[in-house]
Design an enzyme around this catalytic site. Structure first.
Site, PDB file in Angstrom:
ATOM      1  N   ASP A 199       0.832  -1.199   0.000  1.00 42.36           N
ATOM      2  CA  ASP A 199       0.000   0.000   0.000  1.00 42.36           C
ATOM      3  C   ASP A 199       0.877   1.264   0.000  1.00 42.36           C
ATOM      4  O   ASP A 199       1.669   1.466   0.913  1.00 42.36           O
ATOM      5  CB  ASP A 199      -0.893  -0.044   1.258  1.00 42.36           C
ATOM      6  N   THR A 245      -6.813   3.778  -1.999  1.00 40.84           N
ATOM      7  CA  THR A 245      -6.605   2.373  -1.649  1.00 40.84           C
ATOM      8  C   THR A 245      -7.678   1.429  -2.211  1.00 40.84           C
ATOM      9  O   THR A 245      -7.344   0.403  -2.814  1.00 40.84           O
ATOM     10  CB  THR A 245      -6.557   2.232  -0.113  1.00 40.84           C
ATOM     11  N   ASP A 274      -9.422  -3.446   6.243  1.00 43.63           N
ATOM     12  CA  ASP A 274     -10.521  -4.302   5.770  1.00 43.63           C
ATOM     13  C   ASP A 274     -10.601  -4.292   4.243  1.00 43.63           C
ATOM     14  O   ASP A 274     -10.664  -5.337   3.597  1.00 43.63           O
ATOM     15  CB  ASP A 274     -11.865  -3.880   6.408  1.00 43.63           C
TER      16      ASP A 274
END
Ligand SMILES: [Zn+2]
Length: 542
Positions: free
Chosen positions: A36, A77, A160
């Site tokens: 990320d 993201t 999540d």
């Protein structure tokens, strides 16, 4: 007769062998790793201290696409993770941002929120998530469909959305980190309870030991020549700390829960531990049906946002991450077998340099929080149209109109849009303002035009897209950094393929994030995801 039968059998046998020879080597396990916020140049920026077994093993023994670009905005993201595994863009897969606005219901929607499911493995609201907002299949879904659901597919991340969106709709499980308990949790979308291996993993309480570990640099701080000095003015501070200096994390008792682990190298460690537990616990890659594991490392994003790309913290974390990747690849060699698995590594987006850092270097840049402009924008629209509160929200570099109020007050929607565009054009750092419902007269260079169209979902995106000048971004104050724009620092991502069925080499041909999913689909001889707009990167495959 006997002779004929034998000859036939021989012929069939020979043909069988021949057919086998023509088949590409099939991995027993595909592991996708999304780092990320990893910008492409980080493969080189910190390379002097990378081992031969981590990033460099993937680069030297696998295939590197050196010019892999995200081909839509906003570069956040959720759309990034969705794109990598669906081969599609927000306009089609529907994950328009991390959060978007439902203008009819006048509320924010979180990308993976799902009020119809219940948490599994915790009583925390963090469990109320599923991939239901994702409108297309993922590679994992197609793998399941292609194998009559025999393939096993899992997603694991701290975030999540980093676990759920890659794993897809038919995944056996997606597991993410619960800040309140330090456990990995899931939701009833997947199964009514956690698998036994994950409960055992949670009971080992790795989060407790990792969150109480002091973060020291691996080498003497003055040897981090790719970073500014420690405690520089562009760095933010960790919760509970008064200054941004090593050693970090010496004051954890003041911070409640486990959210701090997101900002520590231990956030990567726990993901690899969980990934290994999943591979062991689910016997992934142990039979002839290919399995898939989607891992996302969220910590690089948290550290990047807080400290910026020019901090020792970022450099040290990447050095540690490289070692974690090396150890994970060694684990795969032993557990699944060298040559039996394939890996791809990419990022969901990159990151800008801190805008004040660039300013100090005399490079044009700026930083304005878009939500702070809402009142001023609404005042301007009122002055121009006589109508109050016509703009509902500014987020994701988009303008969400107050559609219900426009109807109720009988306002002229076109006049409202004209006033909004007029206001933005007068602001510093704004390059283009695009009316997404009428792009005909818009003078916008490629590839920006394609990127805004790819990123626009008519029910979930704001109808006006704002494009900042290079070096400008919205949010996050004077320290740290962010992402979300079309510019190369946000869109040029690493793309490495390695293992079974993958050629050795590299290419400077421009490819797009949407090409990852069809390439993996081709490797696995399965249908590409049902909203895929990408193309197979031919050079990668044997
Ligand atoms: Zn991200």
């Amino acid at each position: 007769m006997k002779y004929i039968v034998l000859s036939l059998a021989f012929l069939l046998c020979v043909q069988g062998v021949g057919a086998k020879k023509r088949t590409k080597p099939q991995p027993k396990l595909v592991v996708g790793i999304v780092v990320d916020q990893m910008r492409w140049d980080f493969l080189y920026r910190y390379a002097d201290r990378y081992s031969d077994g981590g990033f460099k093993r993937l680069m030297n023994d696998g295939f590197q696409c050196r010019q892999a670009m995200v081909n839509y905005i906003p570069t956040f993201t959720a759309p990034g993770h969705a794109c990598a595994y669906t081969g599609s863009v927000p306009s089609v897969h529907g994950i328009a941002a991390n959060d978007w606005v439902d203008t009819k219901r006048e509320k924010q929607v979180y990308c993976t929120e799902d009020k119809t499911v219940s948490p599994v493995g915790g009583s925390y609201k963090a469990g109320m998530n599923s991939p239901r907002n994702l409108l297309t299949t993922t590679v994992g879904d197609e793998l399941k469909l292609a194998t009559n659901m025999r393939a096993k597919v899992f997603g694991i991340a701290i975030k999540d959305r980093g676990a759920i969106l890659p794993a897809g709709h038919t995944a056996n499980g997606a597991y993410w980190f619960d800040d309140s308990t330090g456990n990995f949790i899931s939701s009833s979308f997947y199964a009514p309870q956690l698998p036994a291996w994950l409960s055992r993993f949670n009971n080992k309480r790795y989060a407790d030991s990792l969150i109480s570990t002091e973060w020291k640099t691996m080498y003497a701080p003055e040897t981090y020549t790719q970073s500014l000095a420690d405690d520089n003015k562009y760095e933010g501070k960790l919760k509970g700390e008064k200054a941004s200096v090593f050693p970090h994390n010496t004051n954890t008792e003041k911070v409640k829960g486990y959210s701090l682990l997101r900002y520590l190298p231990g956030g990567n460690t726990i993901i690899f531990k969980a990934a290994k537990a999943c591979i062991r616990g689910e016997a992934l890659g142990q039979d002839d049906v290919t399995d898939m594991l989607a891992i996302s490392l969220s910590t690089p994003d948290y550290i990047g946002h807080l400290f910026s790309p020019n901090a020792i913290e970022t450099e040290d974390m990447y050095r540690r991450l490289d070692a974690e990747i090396a150890s994970f690849l060694n684990y795969l060699d032993k557990q699944v077998g060298k040559g039996n698995y394939s890996v791809f590594l990419t990022a969901d987006h990159g990151a800008a340099h801190n805008s004040n850092y660039l300013k100090d270097l005399k490079i044009p840049s700026g930083n304005k929080a878009e939500h702070e402009a809402l009142a001023e924008l609404n005042a301007y629209v009122k002055k121009e149209t006589g109508k109050d509160s016509m703009v509902f929200d500014l987020s994701n570099y988009q303008v969400y109109l107050n559609e219900n109020k426009i109807d109720k007050d009988d306002a002229d929607r076109e006049d409202v849009k004209d006033a909004v565009i007029d206001w933005f054009k007068k602001q510093d750092g704004i390059q283009y303002v695009v009316d997404m419902e009428d792009m005909d007269d818009m003078v916008l260079p490629e590839p920006l035009k394609t990127m805004v169209i790819n990123g626009y979902h008519h029910k979930r995106s704001g109808c006006i897209q704002v494009i900042t000048e290079p070096g400008w971004y919205s949010g996050y104050g004077p320290t740290g950094t962010t992402h979300g724009t079309w510019n190369p620092y946000d869109t040029h991502i690493p793309l490495l393929f390695y293992g079974a069925g993958i050629r050795k080499g590299e290419s400077n041909k421009t490819v797009h994030m949407t090409d990852i999913a069809p390439t993996i689909s081709s490797l696995l001889n399965i249908q590409m995801p049902n909203g895929c707009i990408g193309e197979v990167i031919e050079e990668v495959l044997r």
